[in-house]
Enzyme design. Sequence first.
Site, PDB file in Angstrom:
ATOM      1  N   ASP A 161      34.534 -41.840 -65.607  1.00 38.46           N
ATOM      2  CA  ASP A 161      35.315 -40.614 -65.367  1.00 38.46           C
ATOM      3  C   ASP A 161      34.540 -39.376 -65.763  1.00 38.46           C
ATOM      4  O   ASP A 161      34.832 -38.270 -65.301  1.00 38.46           O
ATOM      5  CB  ASP A 161      36.640 -40.681 -66.110  1.00 38.46           C
ATOM      6  CG  ASP A 161      37.572 -41.605 -65.356  1.00 38.46           C
ATOM      7  OD1 ASP A 161      37.409 -42.827 -65.486  1.00 38.46           O
ATOM      8  OD2 ASP A 161      38.407 -41.098 -64.586  1.00 38.46           O
ATOM      9  N   ASN A 181      34.863 -44.054 -69.625  1.00 37.18           N
ATOM     10  CA  ASN A 181      35.527 -44.806 -68.547  1.00 37.18           C
ATOM     11  C   ASN A 181      36.797 -45.427 -69.110  1.00 37.18           C
ATOM     12  O   ASN A 181      37.107 -45.266 -70.310  1.00 37.18           O
ATOM     13  CB  ASN A 181      34.583 -45.876 -67.982  1.00 37.18           C
ATOM     14  CG  ASN A 181      35.126 -46.495 -66.700  1.00 37.18           C
ATOM     15  OD1 ASN A 181      35.546 -45.760 -65.795  1.00 37.18           O
ATOM     16  ND2 ASN A 181      35.156 -47.817 -66.617  1.00 37.18           N
TER      17      ASN A 181
END
Length: 349
Positions: free
Chosen positions: A239, A249
Amino acid sequence: MNELQRTLEWHDGTVLMIDQRVLPLHYEIKSYTTYQGVADAIHTMVIRGAPAIGAAAGFGMALAGLQSTAKTRSDLLRDLEAAAAVLRQSRPTAVNLFWAIDRMLRTATDESHDSANDVRNALIREAQQIADEDVEINKRMAEHGAALIKDGDTILTHCNTGALAVVDYGTALGVIRRAHEQGKRIQVFADETRPRLQGARLTAWELMRWGIDVTLIADNASGHYMRKGKIDICFVGSDRTAANGDVANKIGTYKVGVLARENGIPFYPVVPTSTIDLSLPNGDLIPIEERDEREVTEIDGVRFAPIGVKVGNPAFDVTPHKYVTGIVTENGIAYPPFEVSLKKVVKKQ
Ligand code: MRU
């Protein structure tokens, strides 16, 4: 209603999205005509996955342009800034959200537009461009990443990084998909991914639809399979990835990274350059979203934890770069030292 071709689509001033909260038991399509609706869809995870969130924010800004009754460019810009502020609040970790909003605002402030309507049209074109580019970027990442997969490999993945997490195709799951298309005989072990079960609900569903051999495992089983020698390579998404290669993440990714290193298994995040945040020197600076405690105490509204128990629910964690073998991007694979290699792949954009 027919299935959408993509995770989200623009149809004449309406944004359509597959509702990822109800898959795989129901295939439902939600439609949005306001940026507030899009912000809510991101927050409630009708749509999720960093690149999909970015594309949704792009279309949200295009809707904001259409919603505004401004007659002048400067009034329209004021309304767009207000919409951007609302969209920015929807989820804090995926940097693609902020990247896409900033890109839309740059489009809006481009001096070549003569009128407010020119800006509105440019915003629709730009949002569509973000979506189209995303598909192309995924396919390039898939090509680079698939070269790391050997015939006969068993791959471990976490969360959902498939077509549903992007506009189409997938990041880490796109790499796996490409290897399968190339005719490599592969197997995938998919972590269920508590608390929201993206692995069990979405990854298992996508892999089965694509005809890829998938075994669903509880999150806490991955170490067992690694130690037994069952796993050859791990691919995950991100992310937000910091300048030093620390990777934020889905919660639980850190454990996968540490266990992979402990067991001598390569661990590759698959990360479009729009997810790399060179402004942050390391992962400690990445904002980690804390979500509603009911995601931990309930499943589909059925409570199983004692009333009143304290709950922690971070949606993401950071895997320090020392556990990262390499980072697959659309511009090639970055290897340590990431401070140097990530700058190079970002510059190639
Ligand atoms: O909370 P989610 O489902 O939005 O989290 C998604 C992930 O963590 C993915 O791995 C990440 O967004 C990269 S996906 C292409």
